[in-house]
Design a protein around this motif. Sequence first.
Motif, PDB file in Angstrom:
ATOM      1  N   CYS A   1       0.847  -1.195   0.000  1.00 21.08           N
ATOM      2  CA  CYS A   1       0.000   0.000   0.000  1.00 21.08           C
ATOM      3  C   CYS A   1       0.887   1.251   0.000  1.00 21.08           C
ATOM      4  O   CYS A   1       1.844   1.334   0.774  1.00 21.08           O
ATOM      5  CB  CYS A   1      -0.887  -0.042   1.241  1.00 21.08           C
ATOM      6  SG  CYS A   1      -1.794   1.481   1.552  1.00 21.08           S
TER       7      CYS A   1
ATOM      8  N   CYS B   1       0.207   2.969   3.797  1.00 20.02           N
ATOM      9  CA  CYS B   1       0.655   2.377   5.073  1.00 20.02           C
ATOM     10  C   CYS B   1       1.799   1.382   4.907  1.00 20.02           C
ATOM     11  O   CYS B   1       2.343   0.894   5.895  1.00 20.02           O
ATOM     12  CB  CYS B   1      -0.514   1.729   5.802  1.00 20.02           C
ATOM     13  SG  CYS B   1      -1.118   0.220   5.013  1.00 20.02           S
TER      14      CYS B   1
ATOM     15  N   HIS C   1      -5.189   1.130   0.330  1.00 23.01           N
ATOM     16  CA  HIS C   1      -6.361   0.561   0.982  1.00 23.01           C
ATOM     17  C   HIS C   1      -7.399   1.669   1.132  1.00 23.01           C
ATOM     18  O   HIS C   1      -7.086   2.852   0.980  1.00 23.01           O
ATOM     19  CB  HIS C   1      -6.018   0.109   2.414  1.00 23.01           C
ATOM     20  CG  HIS C   1      -5.004  -0.987   2.502  1.00 23.01           C
ATOM     21  ND1 HIS C   1      -3.752  -0.805   3.020  1.00 23.01           N
ATOM     22  CD2 HIS C   1      -5.097  -2.294   2.163  1.00 23.01           C
ATOM     23  CE1 HIS C   1      -3.094  -1.960   3.006  1.00 23.01           C
ATOM     24  NE2 HIS C   1      -3.882  -2.870   2.473  1.00 23.01           N
TER      25      HIS C   1
ATOM     26  N   CYS D   1      -6.402   0.684   6.154  1.00 23.94           N
ATOM     27  CA  CYS D   1      -4.962   0.886   6.259  1.00 23.94           C
ATOM     28  C   CYS D   1      -4.494   0.497   7.659  1.00 23.94           C
ATOM     29  O   CYS D   1      -5.253   0.585   8.620  1.00 23.94           O
ATOM     30  CB  CYS D   1      -4.608   2.357   5.993  1.00 23.94           C
ATOM     31  SG  CYS D   1      -4.081   2.651   4.309  1.00 23.94           S
ATOM     32  N   ASN D   2      -3.243   0.077   7.741  1.00 22.00           N
ATOM     33  CA  ASN D   2      -2.707  -0.320   9.039  1.00 22.00           C
ATOM     34  C   ASN D   2      -2.601   0.906   9.959  1.00 22.00           C
ATOM     35  O   ASN D   2      -1.879   1.853   9.662  1.00 22.00           O
ATOM     36  CB  ASN D   2      -1.327  -0.953   8.845  1.00 22.00           C
ATOM     37  CG  ASN D   2      -0.746  -1.433  10.152  1.00 22.00           C
ATOM     38  OD1 ASN D   2      -0.235  -0.640  10.937  1.00 22.00           O
ATOM     39  ND2 ASN D   2      -0.840  -2.724  10.380  1.00 22.00           N
TER      40      ASN D   2
HETATM   41 ZN   LIG Z   1      -2.777   0.917   3.523  1.00 20.09          ZN
END
Ligand SMILES: [Zn+2]
Length: 181
Positions: free
Chosen positions: A70, A73, A133, A138-139
């Motif tokens: 991504c 992230c 994402h 997202c993380n």
């Molecule tokens: Zn992400």
Amino acid sequence: MKAHNDFIIPFSSLKSGKNLFSFKLNETFFEAFNWDEFKKCTFNVSLELIKSTTMIDMFFVIEGEFTSLCDRCMYDIDLKVCQDYRQLIKLVESEQEIYNDEIEFLSLKAFEINIAPYIFEYVLLSMPSKKVHTIESCNKESINILDNYLLTENYENDNLDSNNIDSRWDKLKELKNKKEK
Ligand SMILES: [Zn+2]
């Protein structure tokens, strides 16, 4: 570059008119092009090749899914693509040094064509310009670290010193190492 023998089409022995081919690609295909952005991937390529005495008209459909990172992230993201492309090849007496987006030229004496470079180019063209994402997926920890460093979406415009960027990547690496243990 490793040979892509399965992607060489001996068009001289094909019948005139429509000829159909299909190919399956995975990471190995891309290794030969030193392209390692896909952690995992499966692509199905179908090709309709129309042969005449002076032309080879190729219609490609590239369909597949892949795992990449991504852009926001830096964690794994799964994406799908489906695109079609056309390539026209004109067979000529003497191979000319003229190329444009629409037509390529090949000698009338040629009897085969390697379509691997076309497929590689089309897969790259089918990539989304941004691989991200949805905000919710997202993380979170990774995003928090990025926020702490006050980086904006277009950070390349910001006047950041390189130490700041380096420590940001270090933090992300730490986080990932922790996760993988
Ligand atoms: Zn992400």
